[in-house]
Design an enzyme around this catalytic site. Structure first.
Site, PDB file in Angstrom:
ATOM      1  N   ASN A  72     -13.043   1.076   7.708  1.00  0.00           N
ATOM      2  CA  ASN A  72     -13.105  -0.243   7.074  1.00  0.00           C
ATOM      3  C   ASN A  72     -12.727  -0.057   5.604  1.00  0.00           C
ATOM      4  O   ASN A  72     -13.534   0.412   4.813  1.00  0.00           O
ATOM      5  CB  ASN A  72     -14.526  -0.812   7.208  1.00  0.00           C
ATOM      6  N   TRP A  73     -11.496  -0.434   5.291  1.00  0.00           N
ATOM      7  CA  TRP A  73     -10.996  -0.206   3.923  1.00  0.00           C
ATOM      8  C   TRP A  73     -11.461  -1.274   2.945  1.00  0.00           C
ATOM      9  O   TRP A  73     -11.139  -1.194   1.746  1.00  0.00           O
ATOM     10  CB  TRP A  73      -9.464  -0.138   3.937  1.00  0.00           C
ATOM     11  N   SER A 126     -22.702   4.629   5.148  1.00  0.00           N
ATOM     12  CA  SER A 126     -22.653   5.921   4.465  1.00  0.00           C
ATOM     13  C   SER A 126     -22.382   7.090   5.402  1.00  0.00           C
ATOM     14  O   SER A 126     -22.944   8.177   5.224  1.00  0.00           O
ATOM     15  CB  SER A 126     -23.936   6.144   3.644  1.00  0.00           C
ATOM     16  N   GLY A 177     -16.768   3.178   5.743  1.00  0.00           N
ATOM     17  CA  GLY A 177     -16.214   2.502   4.573  1.00  0.00           C
ATOM     18  C   GLY A 177     -15.675   3.517   3.577  1.00  0.00           C
ATOM     19  O   GLY A 177     -14.568   4.036   3.721  1.00  0.00           O
ATOM     20  N   GLY A 178     -16.465   3.830   2.573  1.00  0.00           N
ATOM     21  CA  GLY A 178     -16.026   4.680   1.458  1.00  0.00           C
ATOM     22  C   GLY A 178     -15.311   5.958   1.875  1.00  0.00           C
ATOM     23  O   GLY A 178     -14.255   6.294   1.329  1.00  0.00           O
TER      24      GLY A 178
END
Ligand code: PGA
Length: 250
Positions: A10-11, A214, A235-236
């Site tokens: 998920n950018w 995370s 994500g990150g």
């Protein structure tokens, strides 16, 4: 039959088309021949044509972070399923907690979007998860059951096969506070049991439930290695080819 894991990036609202293209060009050789898991990238809508073109013919699928439930219409700023499919998107996230939190997306909207996605043969990744206050108040199970029941309202067992659920405890998203494998497994079991109640045990047994919040290279194995955890929504750590590859290779 064992469930094939889905490792999804998920950018969020990151990357220009040039950066997205560079990511895909660096990433594809790193995961070439990886068949154990499915891999999907979820870029912003403006990046979709670039990412689809760069990933064409590879083992990496591309989807949207959000769709509108209407076929088309006067919905300024939104993306329709037809538009997504026309540029080659095959998946979509639905009800990500940031959509719920910042864009007032309710369980009812999530449900409408799920119906639209399934009607158009997209693979929907429906996100659920409790906020910190709900966990601290002992309401996690209740929240997850409510979100699942409302998301799946009016969906039949026959329609349900493509559905993927992502369990994303909101307190773990972007905070570096990962749920322990035990916490994640417990939540996944609650979700699977609720799906069994609503759609039957066959659907529940083959339902893929991803963990998100995370996920990093150093905790991916402990999480995705659990039988109950059928992949990750990242994500990150999905923004760089190396770290996302390390997660894909958990
Ligand atoms: P994170 O985001 O990996 O940066 O916590 C996960 C998500 O929002 O899907």
């Amino acid at each position: 039959m064992p469930r094939k894991a889905l490792i999804a990036a998920n950018w969020k609202m990151y990357k220009t088309p040039a950066e997205a293209k560079a990511f895909v060009e660096a990433f594809l050789p790193l995961v070439a021949g990886h068949t154990r898991d499915e891999i999907a990238l979820f870029p912003s809508p403006v990046l979709l044509p670039t990412v689809v073109a760069a990933a064409a013919g590879s083992n990496v699928a591309v989807g949207a972070q959000n769709i509108h439930f209407a076929e088309e219409g006067a919905y300024t700023g939104e993306t329709s399923v037809g538009q997504l499919k026309a540029v080659g998107g095959t998946h979509t996230l639905i009800g990500h907690s940031e959509r719920r939190q910042y864009f007032a997306e309710t369980d009812e909207i999530v449900n409408k979007k799920l119906h639209t996605a399934l009607a158009h043969s997209l693979i929907p990744v429906v996100c659920v998860g409790e906020v910190l206050a709900e966990r601290e108040a002992g309401q996690t199970a209740e929240v997850l059951k409510r979100q699942i029941a409302r998301a799946l309202a009016g969906i039949t067992a026959k329609q349900a096969a493509p559905i993927v659920i992502a369990y994303e405890p909101v307190w773990a998203i972007g905070t570096g506070k990962t749920a322990t494998p035990e916490i994640a497994v417990e939540a996944h079991k609650i979700i699977r049991a609720e799906v069994a109640k609503l759609l039957g045990s066959t659907v529940a047994a083959s339902l893929r439930i991803l963990y998100g919040g995370s996920v990093k290279p150093d905790n991916a194995t402990a999480l995705i290695g659990q039988e109950e955890i059928d992949g990750a929504l990242v994500g990150g750590a999905s923004l760089k080819p190396d770290s996302f590859t390390a997660i894909v290779n958990y």
